[in-house]
Design a protein around this motif. Structure first.
Motif, PDB file in Angstrom:
ATOM      1  N   ASP A  91      -6.284  -2.341   5.550  1.00 50.83           N
ATOM      2  CA  ASP A  91      -4.976  -3.005   5.513  1.00 50.83           C
ATOM      3  C   ASP A  91      -4.171  -2.610   4.283  1.00 50.83           C
ATOM      4  OD1 ASP A  91      -5.420  -5.553   7.634  1.00 50.83           O
ATOM      5  OD2 ASP A  91      -7.227  -4.813   6.630  1.00 50.83           O
ATOM      6  N   LEU A  92      -4.846  -2.286   3.185  1.00 45.55           N
ATOM      7  CA  LEU A  92      -4.168  -1.961   1.934  1.00 45.55           C
ATOM      8  C   LEU A  92      -4.292  -0.476   1.604  1.00 45.55           C
ATOM      9  CD1 LEU A  92      -5.152  -5.108  -0.140  1.00 45.55           C
ATOM     10  CD2 LEU A  92      -2.816  -4.323   0.279  1.00 45.55           C
ATOM     11  N   THR A  93      -4.468   0.362   2.612  1.00 49.95           N
ATOM     12  CA  THR A  93      -4.638   1.800   2.425  1.00 49.95           C
ATOM     13  C   THR A  93      -3.415   2.539   2.939  1.00 49.95           C
ATOM     14  OG1 THR A  93      -7.040   1.596   2.645  1.00 49.95           O
ATOM     15  CG2 THR A  93      -6.098   3.791   2.935  1.00 49.95           C
ATOM     16  N   ALA A  94      -2.977   3.536   2.174  1.00 48.47           N
ATOM     17  CA  ALA A  94      -1.846   4.381   2.582  1.00 48.47           C
ATOM     18  C   ALA A  94      -2.069   5.776   2.026  1.00 48.47           C
ATOM     19  CB  ALA A  94      -0.521   3.810   2.087  1.00 48.47           C
ATOM     20  N   THR A  95      -1.381   6.735   2.607  1.00 48.34           N
ATOM     21  CA  THR A  95      -1.538   8.125   2.203  1.00 48.34           C
ATOM     22  C   THR A  95      -0.363   8.559   1.342  1.00 48.34           C
ATOM     23  OG1 THR A  95      -2.739   8.606   4.235  1.00 48.34           O
ATOM     24  CG2 THR A  95      -1.860  10.491   3.020  1.00 48.34           C
ATOM     25  N   ALA A  96      -0.662   9.181   0.221  1.00 46.05           N
ATOM     26  CA  ALA A  96       0.380   9.665  -0.683  1.00 46.05           C
ATOM     27  C   ALA A  96       0.916  10.990  -0.184  1.00 46.05           C
ATOM     28  CB  ALA A  96      -0.187   9.806  -2.091  1.00 46.05           C
ATOM     29  N   GLU A  97       1.937  11.473  -0.854  1.00 45.34           N
ATOM     30  CA  GLU A  97       2.610  12.700  -0.416  1.00 45.34           C
ATOM     31  C   GLU A  97       1.659  13.890  -0.390  1.00 45.34           C
ATOM     32  OE1 GLU A  97       6.428  15.452  -1.819  1.00 45.34           O
ATOM     33  OE2 GLU A  97       6.247  13.378  -2.499  1.00 45.34           O
ATOM     34  N   GLY A  98       0.714  13.949  -1.327  1.00 42.00           N
ATOM     35  CA  GLY A  98      -0.218  15.072  -1.369  1.00 42.00           C
ATOM     36  C   GLY A  98      -1.314  15.008  -0.327  1.00 42.00           C
ATOM     37  N   GLY A  99      -1.350  13.929   0.471  1.00 42.98           N
ATOM     38  CA  GLY A  99      -2.355  13.806   1.518  1.00 42.98           C
ATOM     39  C   GLY A  99      -3.544  12.960   1.141  1.00 42.98           C
ATOM     40  N   ARG A 100      -3.622  12.501  -0.103  1.00 35.95           N
ATOM     41  CA  ARG A 100      -4.764  11.664  -0.507  1.00 35.95           C
ATOM     42  C   ARG A 100      -4.516  10.220  -0.109  1.00 35.95           C
ATOM     43  NH1 ARG A 100      -8.041  10.917  -6.241  1.00 35.95           N
ATOM     44  NH2 ARG A 100      -9.178   9.068  -5.575  1.00 35.95           N
ATOM     45  N   ALA A 101      -5.544   9.584   0.424  1.00 36.95           N
ATOM     46  CA  ALA A 101      -5.456   8.172   0.787  1.00 36.95           C
ATOM     47  C   ALA A 101      -5.780   7.312  -0.426  1.00 36.95           C
ATOM     48  CB  ALA A 101      -6.418   7.861   1.930  1.00 36.95           C
ATOM     49  N   TRP A 102      -4.886   6.349  -0.730  1.00 39.03           N
ATOM     50  CA  TRP A 102      -5.087   5.410  -1.821  1.00 39.03           C
ATOM     51  C   TRP A 102      -5.204   4.010  -1.249  1.00 39.03           C
ATOM     52  CZ3 TRP A 102      -5.885   7.204  -6.639  1.00 39.03           C
ATOM     53  CH2 TRP A 102      -5.404   8.479  -6.969  1.00 39.03           C
ATOM     54  N   ALA A 151       0.830  -1.208   0.000  1.00 35.12           N
ATOM     55  CA  ALA A 151       0.000   0.000   0.000  1.00 35.12           C
ATOM     56  C   ALA A 151       0.862   1.255   0.000  1.00 35.12           C
ATOM     57  CB  ALA A 151      -0.936  -0.010   1.203  1.00 35.12           C
ATOM     58  N   ARG A 152       1.916   1.271   0.839  1.00 34.39           N
ATOM     59  CA  ARG A 152       2.774   2.459   0.918  1.00 34.39           C
ATOM     60  C   ARG A 152       3.566   2.660  -0.377  1.00 34.39           C
ATOM     61  NH1 ARG A 152       2.945   0.556   6.253  1.00 34.39           N
ATOM     62  NH2 ARG A 152       4.744  -0.785   5.822  1.00 34.39           N
ATOM     63  N   ALA A 153       4.065   1.573  -0.955  1.00 37.43           N
ATOM     64  CA  ALA A 153       4.829   1.698  -2.196  1.00 37.43           C
ATOM     65  C   ALA A 153       3.940   2.161  -3.347  1.00 37.43           C
ATOM     66  CB  ALA A 153       5.488   0.364  -2.532  1.00 37.43           C
ATOM     67  N   ALA A 154       2.724   1.616  -3.423  1.00 40.63           N
ATOM     68  CA  ALA A 154       1.802   2.021  -4.485  1.00 40.63           C
ATOM     69  C   ALA A 154       1.430   3.495  -4.345  1.00 40.63           C
ATOM     70  CB  ALA A 154       0.554   1.147  -4.451  1.00 40.63           C
ATOM     71  N   ALA A 155       1.156   3.926  -3.112  1.00 39.90           N
ATOM     72  CA  ALA A 155       0.793   5.330  -2.892  1.00 39.90           C
ATOM     73  C   ALA A 155       1.964   6.252  -3.206  1.00 39.90           C
ATOM     74  CB  ALA A 155       0.324   5.525  -1.450  1.00 39.90           C
ATOM     75  N   ARG A 156       3.162   5.819  -2.848  1.00 41.85           N
ATOM     76  CA  ARG A 156       4.344   6.668  -3.046  1.00 41.85           C
ATOM     77  C   ARG A 156       4.692   6.817  -4.525  1.00 41.85           C
ATOM     78  NH1 ARG A 156       7.658   3.629  -0.766  1.00 41.85           N
ATOM     79  NH2 ARG A 156       8.822   2.873  -2.579  1.00 41.85           N
TER      80      ARG A 156
END
Length: 931
Positions: free
Chosen positions: A630-641, A607-612
């Motif tokens: 479990d498969l959710t992470a936040t990208a640099e712009g603040g959006r959760a993917w 999740a973190r790698a995909a968001a990044r």
């Protein structure tokens, strides 16, 4: 047009002197959506409108009257009034916009008038008058569209209007309609003239106005904050409708309690002590009758026996209701009587400015600015999200909501149109094109009532939002009971081509639809097709690689294997290697442990790698399904993917493949509308109208054009047909060959043998008279058992064209799809194997290029097996001309160019066959409020 008298039963009015009155043009009647989202009805004027027209005139302000008549008139003189309502529907035409519905007991009121009077051939003077209370709603522009369409049907091509200089609003209507307007001032009056043939700009203006009006009408429904629910009351035998109304009221209780929605209830059991009227503990207002409800109310939900719905609609219209959600059935699906009831209901609703969702609707659910509106039969609303969902079937809505809940998906809106009497998927797509709260759109369609309009709207929406479509049938040839859909004769692949051209993502079932939606809603669009696989099993990795390739993805060498018992550091390193590879666009992650032990590390790392990195990812991880934290992470712009989790690897690969195909479509150049030089559709239209009028045919049967008429029609499109001479015997054949020049081709005109060189029906490269006489004898003997048709000579002589590849270009006007263009390489094999490509105009240059390259035999045009490449550009130009002609002239029922011989330098159209007949195209060049 059908020979129909006006609804009041009066015969047609007498025409102006010197012109014959035409039958009442019922085809000009239309319901339209105005720019404020309300509806009104347009129809031709008739003599019984005199009283209503006088009332309209008297209600106008002095300024409006002066701008219309250049004088102050308190009342219209009786002589002028009679002249204004007496038209011939040919040289004198008037359309009125009306509200109300006499059929439901509400008298019609005229709110706008548009008229023209022919002043010279192809030119008419026009005038407009809009009620003061309805100005600013786009009524003048929509009346102009419909008046221009009627005028073109009667052979008028130019409008002129005399306008006072201070009437800037009317002058602006003409200019903003997209026509090229010329004006000059003389004696204090501005004379405005313009050509009314549709232009690219005028069509774009009309489509944009339609888009904004229909979007606004849907927004009024989906953001309503006052609702009235109408149930059947304590009637015996009404358990279904009573239960429907009670379910909606129960769902509204929480919304009313929070004070976010004002709820009125009629005919649903009130709590004890209220005696059928009053405010209950949840804050809902109970009333004994609809007439007791204080207006205005924005939205009505109706669950009544069908025979009571019409009266309820009339009463609800008086409350200012903008939308009516009809839960109950018993309309078009119940047979002819039910269909008539349904049409009457829609007429009543549109006359009162209302849109209708249903009949047999599941209701609608929408979240706007954090406020929930739930007027559905759902036991509980879905969680909020950014997916817009449309379906027609109420039972399927139950299935969809259950699947959405299991996957953890959130919805921005759910709308069930039921039998789609009025509101359709087209309306919702117009709204979603404007809605900032919706990222992905999904539609389940049991039928498409207007495929051309659907394609136009879907293509516009898909250019910036994904549109996922599931159709109940793959062909569009079958519609469920209750769906009023035109019949179709189009090939079964036509619907597939309409959807493909529109840029929508087509899926095969509900499971696939939600698979694709959850990916598009929670991951960025794929940047490409290059796919990496991260898996814990070599066998599964190999299978998913095969599935990915089948889904249109390109599996790279980056297949990373990870042991089931890998340490956290090993997991991290493997994930970094996959996502750090610059040659990877998308990732498929698979973890299916043999012991079923959950993994606490891999989901978070993925999740973190995909968001990044922004690389679209899908996962098949044991114990996870749908959209999970479990498969959710936040990208640099603040959006959760969130990386969506799938039950099977094949599902994940298919969803990713569909998303990648859509991303490629969106990034590709979709081209520009084809506009070949030298296409004169106006001249072609005049010719077709003249031929139909001369034929005297009144039953609508197709008229086959003779070769000279066919050549003249195609010449208007810039298409040259090689001349040929029909002959009866050898002497006539030799004379024709001498006139045309040797060598020649000799053909039979017998339909069964035409174009059949393999059966001896065509003889090529005939070089002299002796050879020609022998060939004439052979073909006549071959065709002896066949009849070419009454009065048709059995033979045809034509000059030899350069050698090349023979193709067939066709166009057929379908009642449902409109014009359908097809292209195939000529020959029995292509016909038997169905090796024909189809497209539905209007086409772009990219569409035309794809059409030419789609048949499996198309490589023969591009230098197959060492042969020289042929003039494909000439073939594309021909297809473009046929598509423009077919798009502009619905009366061209069928057109076949066969054979079209494409050579290295140019092409030759050697045979052309055209039939014409009056047509009523579903997607006319005027705005209509119909599915």
């Amino acid at each position: 047009m059908a020979d129909v008298v006006p609804p009041d039963g009066h015969p047609d009015p007498a025409g102006a002197p010197g012109s014959a009155a035409a039958p009442y043009p019922a085809g000009w009647e239309a319901d339209v959506v105005l720019t404020d989202g309300t509806t009104t009805r347009l129809r031709p004027i008739h003599p019984d409108d005199a009283e209503a027209l006088q009332a309209f005139h008297v209600a106008q302000s002095e300024r409006s009257t002066y701008l219309r008549f250049f004088a102050s008139l308190d009342r219209l003189p009786e002589r002028d009034l009679e002249r204004l309502v007496t038209v011939d529907h040919v040289d004198r035409v008037a359309l009125v916009a009306v509200t109300g519905s006499p059929e439901a007991g509400t008298p019609e009121r005229i709110i706008g008038v548009a008229r023209y009077d022919v002043v010279e051939p192809e030119t008419a003077e026009v005038a407009f008058n809009i009620a003061d209370a309805h100005q600013g709603k786009g009524l003048a522009s929509v009346l102009l569209e419909h008046l221009a369409a009627a005028a073109r049907e009667r052979g008028v091509r130019h409008f002129l209007a005399e306008v006072l200089p201070q009437n800037g609003r009317m002058i602006a209507v003409f200019k903003e309609a997209g026509y090229e307007v010329h004006q000059r001032t003389e004696d204090g009056v501005v004379q405005v003239t313009f050509d009314i043939d549709p232009t690219e700009r005028s069509l774009a203006v009309a489509a944009d106005r339609e888009h904004r009006a229909e979007a606004r009408s849907m927004r009024a429904l989906l953001t309503a904050r006052s609702v009235v629910v109408v149930g059947p009351g304590p009637e015996p035998g009404r358990a279904l409708t009573a239960g429907q109304a009670e379910r909606v009221v129960a769902g509204l209780a929480g919304q009313a309690r929070a004070g976010r929605v004002t709820v009125h209830v009629v005919g649903v059991g009130a709590p004890e002590g209220l005696d059928g009227a009053g405010v209950d503990a949840d804050g809902m207002h109970h009333h004994a009758r609809i007439d007791d409800v204080p207006g205005p109310v924005e939205l009505a939900v109706v669950a009544l026996p069908p025979e009571r719905v019409l009266d309820a609609a009339r009463r609800l219209g008086a409350l200012g209701v903008r939308g009516l959600v009809l839960l109950s059935g018993g309309f078009a699906e119940a047979g002819p009587e039910g269909l008539a009831r349904q049409r009457l209901l829609v007429g009543v609703a549109h006359g009162a400015g209302m849109r209708v969702v249903g009949p047999a609707s599941f209701g609608l659910i929408a979240t706007h600015d954090g406020t929930l509106l739930d007027v559905s039969l759902a036991a509980r609303p879905p969680r909020p999200g950014r997916v817009g969902l449309f379906c027609q079937s109420a039972p399927l809505a139950v299935t969809l909501l259950g699947a959405v809940e299991r996957r953890g998906l959130g919805l921005a809106q759910l709308v069930s149109a039921g039998h789609r009497a009025d509101v359709s998927g087209n309306d919702l797509m117009q709204f979603w094109g404007e809605d900032d709260g919706t990222d992905v759109v999904a539609l389940y369609l049991e039928s498409i009532g207007n495929p051309r309009k659907f394609s136009r709207i879907a293509r516009r929406l898909a250019a910036h939002k994904p549109v996922v479509v599931l159709t109940a049938g793959r062909s569009g040839h079958v519609a469920p009971p209750g769906h009023a859909v035109r019949p179709t004769r189009a090939p079964r692949r036509t619907l597939e081509e309409v959807l493909r051209q529109s840029g929508v993502i087509r899926v095969d079932n509900v499971h696939q639809m939600l698979d694709v939606v959850q990916l598009l809603a929670h991951q960025p669009l794929p940047r490409g097709r290059r796919t990496a696989v991260l898996a814990t099993s070599t066998g599964v990795a190999a299978l998913v690689a095969e599935a990915a390739a089948a889904a249109g993805l390109v599996v790279t060498d980056r297949v990373e294997l990870l042991a089931e018992d890998a340490s956290p550091d090993e997991v991290h390193d493997a994930v970094e290697r996959v996502y750090g590879d610059p040659d990877v666009d998308v990732v498929i992650v698979l973890r299916i442990p043999t012991l079923g032990v959950p993994d606490a590390v891999l989901p978070g790392e993925v999740a973190r790698a995909a968001a990044r990195t922004g690389k679209a990812t899908v996962a098949c991880i044991h114990g996870l399904h749908g959209v999970t934290p479990d498969l959710t992470a936040t990208a640099e712009g603040g959006r959760a993917w969130t990386v969506p989790a799938y039950a099977a690897p094949e599902d994940a690969a298919l969803a990713l493949g569909r998303a990648a195909c859509y991303a490629a479509w969106r990034a590709a150049d979709r081209g520009h509308p084809v506009r070949p030089a030298g296409v004169d559709t106006r001249a072609a239209a005049r010719l077709v109208a003249r031929l139909l009028a001369a034929s005297g045919a009144t039953d609508g049967s197709p008229l086959a054009l003779d070769p000279a008429q066919t050549a003249e029609l195609l010449a208007a499109a810039g298409v040259h047909v090689w001349p040929s001479v029909r002959v009866r015997d050898a002497d006539e054949a030799v004379a024709a060959a001498e006139a045309l020049g040797w060598p020649v081709a000799l053909k039979t005109t017998v339909p069964a043998l035409r174009h059949r060189a393999d059966l001896g029906g065509v003889r090529l490269d005939v070089a002299d008279a002796a050879e020609l006489r022998a060939d004439v004898a052979g073909i006549l003997a071959l065709a002896d058992a066949h009849d070419p048709g009454p009065g048709v000579p059995p033979l045809e002589v034509q000059a030899m064209a350069p050698h090349g590849v023979a193709c067939v270009v066709r166009s057929a006007e379908d009642p449902l799809f409109g014009p359908v263009i097809s292209l195939g390489v000529a020959g029995d094999a292509a016909d038997l194997l169905g090796d024909v490509a189809y497209r539905v105009p209007p086409l772009t240059d990219v569409d035309v290029a794809e059409l030419v390259r789609t048949p499996r035999a198309a490589p023969r045009l591009f230098g197959y097996r060492g042969l020289p490449a042929l003039d494909v550009a000439a073939l594309e130009d021909l297809v473009a001309r046929v598509s423009v002609l077919a798009d502009a002239l619905p009366d061209v029922r069928s057109l076949e160019l066969n054979p079209v011989v494409v050579s290295p330098h140019g092409l030759a159209v050697l045979g052309a066959y055209v039939t014409v007949a009056p047509a009523d195209r579903a997607d006319a060049a005027r705005r209509l409020a119909r599915p």
